[in-house]
Design a protein around this motif. Structure first.
Motif, mmCIF file in Angstrom:
data_model
loop_
_atom_site.group_PDB
_atom_site.id
_atom_site.type_symbol
_atom_site.label_atom_id
_atom_site.label_comp_id
_atom_site.label_asym_id
_atom_site.label_seq_id
_atom_site.Cartn_x
_atom_site.Cartn_y
_atom_site.Cartn_z
ATOM 1 N N ILE A 27 0.856 -1.190 0.000
ATOM 2 C CA ILE A 27 0.000 0.000 0.000
ATOM 3 C C ILE A 27 0.888 1.235 0.000
ATOM 4 O O ILE A 27 1.783 1.361 0.846
ATOM 5 N N GLY A 28 0.637 2.134 -0.943
ATOM 6 C CA GLY A 28 1.378 3.382 -1.006
ATOM 7 C C GLY A 28 0.602 4.493 -0.318
ATOM 8 O O GLY A 28 -0.620 4.597 -0.471
ATOM 9 N N LEU A 92 -10.768 -4.158 0.484
ATOM 10 C CA LEU A 92 -9.590 -3.408 0.906
ATOM 11 C C LEU A 92 -9.578 -2.036 0.235
ATOM 12 O O LEU A 92 -9.230 -1.034 0.859
ATOM 13 N N MET A 93 -10.006 -1.979 -1.025
ATOM 14 C CA MET A 93 -10.103 -0.695 -1.724
ATOM 15 C C MET A 93 -11.137 0.206 -1.061
ATOM 16 O O MET A 93 -10.903 1.414 -0.883
ATOM 17 N N ASP A 118 -3.443 10.160 0.274
ATOM 18 C CA ASP A 118 -3.617 9.222 -0.821
ATOM 19 C C ASP A 118 -3.265 7.843 -0.278
ATOM 20 O O ASP A 118 -2.187 7.669 0.301
ATOM 21 N N VAL A 119 -4.177 6.899 -0.399
ATOM 22 C CA VAL A 119 -3.942 5.516 0.030
ATOM 23 C C VAL A 119 -4.160 4.643 -1.200
ATOM 24 O O VAL A 119 -5.297 4.428 -1.615
ATOM 25 N N ASP A 120 -3.067 4.183 -1.788
ATOM 26 C CA ASP A 120 -3.137 3.415 -3.039
ATOM 27 C C ASP A 120 -2.805 1.952 -2.818
ATOM 28 O O ASP A 120 -1.783 1.627 -2.200
ATOM 29 N N LEU A 121 -3.659 1.069 -3.347
ATOM 30 C CA LEU A 121 -3.330 -0.346 -3.379
ATOM 31 C C LEU A 121 -2.385 -0.542 -4.561
ATOM 32 O O LEU A 121 -2.762 -0.305 -5.709
ATOM 33 N N HIS A 138 -1.321 -1.611 -9.407
ATOM 34 C CA HIS A 138 -1.494 -0.183 -9.681
ATOM 35 C C HIS A 138 -0.818 0.153 -11.005
ATOM 36 O O HIS A 138 0.344 -0.171 -11.210
ATOM 37 N N PRO A 139 -1.522 0.820 -11.922
ATOM 38 C CA PRO A 139 -0.994 0.997 -13.281
ATOM 39 C C PRO A 139 0.208 1.922 -13.426
ATOM 40 O O PRO A 139 0.956 1.784 -14.393
ATOM 41 N N GLN A 140 0.450 2.857 -12.513
ATOM 42 C CA GLN A 140 1.607 3.743 -12.650
ATOM 43 C C GLN A 140 2.700 3.486 -11.624
ATOM 44 O O GLN A 140 3.794 4.036 -11.741
ATOM 45 N N ALA A 141 2.430 2.692 -10.607
ATOM 46 C CA ALA A 141 3.371 2.544 -9.494
ATOM 47 C C ALA A 141 4.743 2.058 -9.936
ATOM 48 O O ALA A 141 5.751 2.441 -9.342
ATOM 49 N N HIS A 142 4.812 1.240 -10.968
ATOM 50 C CA HIS A 142 6.116 0.726 -11.401
ATOM 51 C C HIS A 142 6.994 1.799 -12.036
ATOM 52 O O HIS A 142 8.172 1.562 -12.311
ATOM 53 N N THR A 143 6.441 3.013 -12.226
ATOM 54 C CA THR A 143 7.212 4.126 -12.787
ATOM 55 C C THR A 143 7.409 5.249 -11.772
ATOM 56 O O THR A 143 7.877 6.322 -12.135
ATOM 57 N N ARG A 144 7.075 5.016 -10.522
ATOM 58 C CA ARG A 144 7.111 6.056 -9.498
ATOM 59 C C ARG A 144 8.161 5.736 -8.438
ATOM 60 O O ARG A 144 7.996 4.798 -7.642
#
Length: 189
Positions: A27-28, A92-93, A118-121, A138-144
């Protein structure tokens, strides 16, 4: 990332008697409005108080420059929480959204607007979802970098499903605009 079985936890669904799998969750957390540290700590506390969620790690806190936010947006504080859960991903979402709402998250200005919380799964076991309300992983997390670096701090051998080792992804993205804040920490209740 795969299911994380814990032989010490047996959790049967009391209505059906069916076993619910335990999933490893990433979780971010992020905040750039108000009491940023207090907002992140509140999210950790709320997750810790969530039935069927067991926090196993909280990353160091990082300060990051805003990504894709309006000009003049303040810097974010970010962290990653690792947990085990038997909750379904959509439940969880729902909990993540409720925690954001408790901290007066304003969604009226768009996805990348400044926010109190912001609470991102990022990842929920091996679950995949591409619905409007839930996208996993998460669609963008791998680039953050503000997700990858704290996650890497907790799990040096972490793998981002479908994208490879977190360490390799972070090496591609780089850490410009990211500063570890060793002067502040988040506590697990």
């Amino acid at each position: 990332m795969t299911e994380t079985p814990n032989p010490n936890i047996i959790d049967a669904d009391t209505l059906t008697g069916e076993m619910r799998p335990i999933r490893r969750v990433v979780i971010g957390l992020g905040s750039n409005l108000g009491d940023r540290l207090g907002n992140l700590q509140g999210a950790v506390d709320a997750l810790s108080d969530t039935p069927d969620v067991w926090i196993t790690g909280v990353s160091p806190v990082y300060e990051s420059t805003p990504v894709d936010c309006p000009p003049g947006s303040g810097d974010f504080l970010n962290a990653v929480v690792l947990a085990d859960t038997t909750l379904a991903a959509n439940r969880l979402m729902d909990r993540a959204l409720a925690i954001e709402d408790a901290y007066d998250r304003d969604r009226s200005h768009g996805v990348n607007a400044p926010r109190t919380l912001d609470v991102d799964l990022i990842v929920v076991g091996d679950r995949r979802s591409d619905t409007e309300s839930l996208k996993l992983p998460h669609p963008q997390a791998h680039t953050r970098a503000f997700v990858l670096q704290p996650w890497l701090d907790l799990e040096p051998d972490a793998e981002f499903p479908g994208n490879g080792p977190v360490a390799d992804l972070l090496a591609k993205v780089g850490t410009e605009g990211l500063k570890r804040r060793d002067d502040i920490t988040l506590d697990i209740e």
